[in-house]
Design a protein around this motif. Structure first.
Motif, mmCIF file in Angstrom:
data_model
loop_
_atom_site.group_PDB
_atom_site.id
_atom_site.type_symbol
_atom_site.label_atom_id
_atom_site.label_comp_id
_atom_site.label_asym_id
_atom_site.label_seq_id
_atom_site.Cartn_x
_atom_site.Cartn_y
_atom_site.Cartn_z
ATOM 1 N N GLN A 67 -7.163 3.729 4.092
ATOM 2 C CA GLN A 67 -7.358 4.524 2.879
ATOM 3 C C GLN A 67 -7.603 5.995 3.194
ATOM 4 N N PRO B 147 0.837 -1.208 0.000
ATOM 5 C CA PRO B 147 0.000 0.000 0.000
ATOM 6 C C PRO B 147 0.872 1.258 0.000
ATOM 7 N N ASP C 120 -5.550 -1.209 5.604
ATOM 8 C CA ASP C 120 -5.328 0.124 5.049
ATOM 9 C C ASP C 120 -6.602 0.939 5.242
ATOM 10 N N CYS D 61 -2.139 2.855 7.586
ATOM 11 C CA CYS D 61 -2.457 1.472 7.955
ATOM 12 C C CYS D 61 -2.426 1.208 9.450
ATOM 13 N N SER E 148 0.985 4.704 3.063
ATOM 14 C CA SER E 148 0.103 4.167 4.104
ATOM 15 C C SER E 148 0.858 3.699 5.341
ATOM 16 N N LYS F 277 -9.191 -1.668 3.873
ATOM 17 C CA LYS F 277 -8.811 -2.678 2.907
ATOM 18 C C LYS F 277 -7.828 -3.606 3.590
#
Length: 366
Positions: free
Chosen positions: A195, A105, A193, A329, A108, A351
């Motif tokens: 996001q 990611p 994550d 994250c 993150s 995620k």
């Protein structure tokens, strides 16, 4: 004649213990994770550096005449890696072409930029005019220079050593570098994550320089005060000299320092007949670290708090935010029920990726 292709791959990382501590001269414990970045490249007759970045619909095209490269933008790691290696005596009369792929990611907190830089440095050293195979530790040191020192940014060495060396590491940066490779029997983690975009530089600046100002103030009151050695109970004597937020930040840093020491003892405990690894205790220490990061450093977010609560309810033993914070994250330790934990995180809007601890940078020549 078939061109020699070099494929280098580097993992992302999670910080198990010591978040926001390494740049204060305190140790960290970090782990490489099974999400990676790969660069595949070969020499080309046309001088310069050209890479395709299909994952982000981009490309890199850097003309090169043998002189140090200018930086058209800050944090231009493709160029800074070249400049650092030029100072190390590497030369590049031929060009380098290739492509970059990854599943870490981005932006993150899982060290995608450091993993990319470590991988790119590995490629460059292997495809230079006089190739040299540097140790993982040496590559990590060069990556730290190229990412942090080159641009005058507030950061430590954890990301570079963790991604290059791999597995679980204990790292001291003061008074000198001391790296210890650990082999605890850790099970599955779930990376989540949020996001949510994060301001890495802003948060690092606030938390790092805020703490450095506190330390400077405390040393004028008690020159014997030491962030790495003073007992956590000593913080009380400074309460009247600090604002409420400063006092909470000081106590949080001291508490996280002590949590890391407890975790190191746990992770180094010999495993054998009649002595099994205490997975529950490991999870408890992660939770304690997260509580300080949330309440003292104030780097967590309501969404990440919800994701962590959901993960614990679904069977995770512990977890924490990962990286500089303010978004990005979190991860949960789930040696059992990993799928349920991942589903719980995604129900909160994250995620999820089920991950394991993995090796550091690898190189394949084809």
């Amino acid at each position: 004649m078939t061109k020699l292709t070099i494929k280098a791959s580097t993992p992302g990382r999670i910080c198990l213990f010591g978040e926001h501590q390494d740049y204060l001269g305190l140790p960290v414990i970090a782990a490489a994770i099974s999400r990676r970045i790969q660069v595949s490249a070969h020499q080309a007759e046309q001088r310069g550096f050209r890479l395709d970045l299909p994952d982000v619909n981009g490309s890199v095209n850097i003309p090169f005449d043998g002189q140090p490269l200018p930086y058209p933008q800050i944090r231009d790691y493709f160029r800074s890696a070249v400049n650092v290696l030029l100072r190390e005596g590497f030369t590049f009369e031929k060009g380098i072409e290739g492509n970059v792929h990854g599943n870490i990611p981005i932006n993150s907190g899982t060290s995608s930029s450091s993993a990319l830089l470590v991988t790119w440095l590995t490629i460059l050293t292997q495809l230079a005019d006089q190739p040299r195979q540097l140790s993982a530790e040496h590559i990590a040191e060069l990556a730290y220079v190229a990412e942090v020192l080159e641009f005058g940014e507030p950061g430590g060495m954890m990301d570079h050593y963790s991604t290059a060396v791999g597995h679980v590491i204990y790292l001291e940066s003061q008074p000198k570098i001391r790296l210890e490779k650990l082999t605890p029997p850790l099970g599955t983690f779930v990376l989540g994550d949020s996001q949510e975009p994060k301001d890495t530089i802003g948060i690092l600046g606030r938390v790092k320089f805020g703490m450095l100002a506190i330390i400077k103030n405390l040393k004028t009151i008690n020159p014997r005060f030491s962030l790495d050695e003073s007992d956590s109970n000593e913080a009380a004597e400074f309460k009247d000299f600090l604002t409420k937020d400063e006092y909470i930040l000081l106590k949080g840093n001291l508490a996280n320092r002590d949590i890391l020491h407890d975790a190191l003892t746990l992770l180094k405990t010999p495993i054998g007949p009649g002595n099994v690894f205490d997975h529950a205790r490991f999870g408890q220490l992660l939770n304690a670290h997260q509580a300080n990061l949330r309440d003292a450093q104030r780097i967590s977010t309501p969404k990440i708090d919800r994701m962590l609560d959901a993960a614990l309810t679904a069977g995770a033993l512990g977890g924490k935010i990962n990286g500089s914070g303010g978004g990005g994250c979190m991860f949960a330790y789930a040696p059992e029920h990993a799928e349920a934990v991942a589903e719980a995180i995604e129900r909160e809007g994250g995620k999820a990726f089920i991950i394991t601890i993995t090796e550091g940078t690898t190189v394949v020549k084809e």
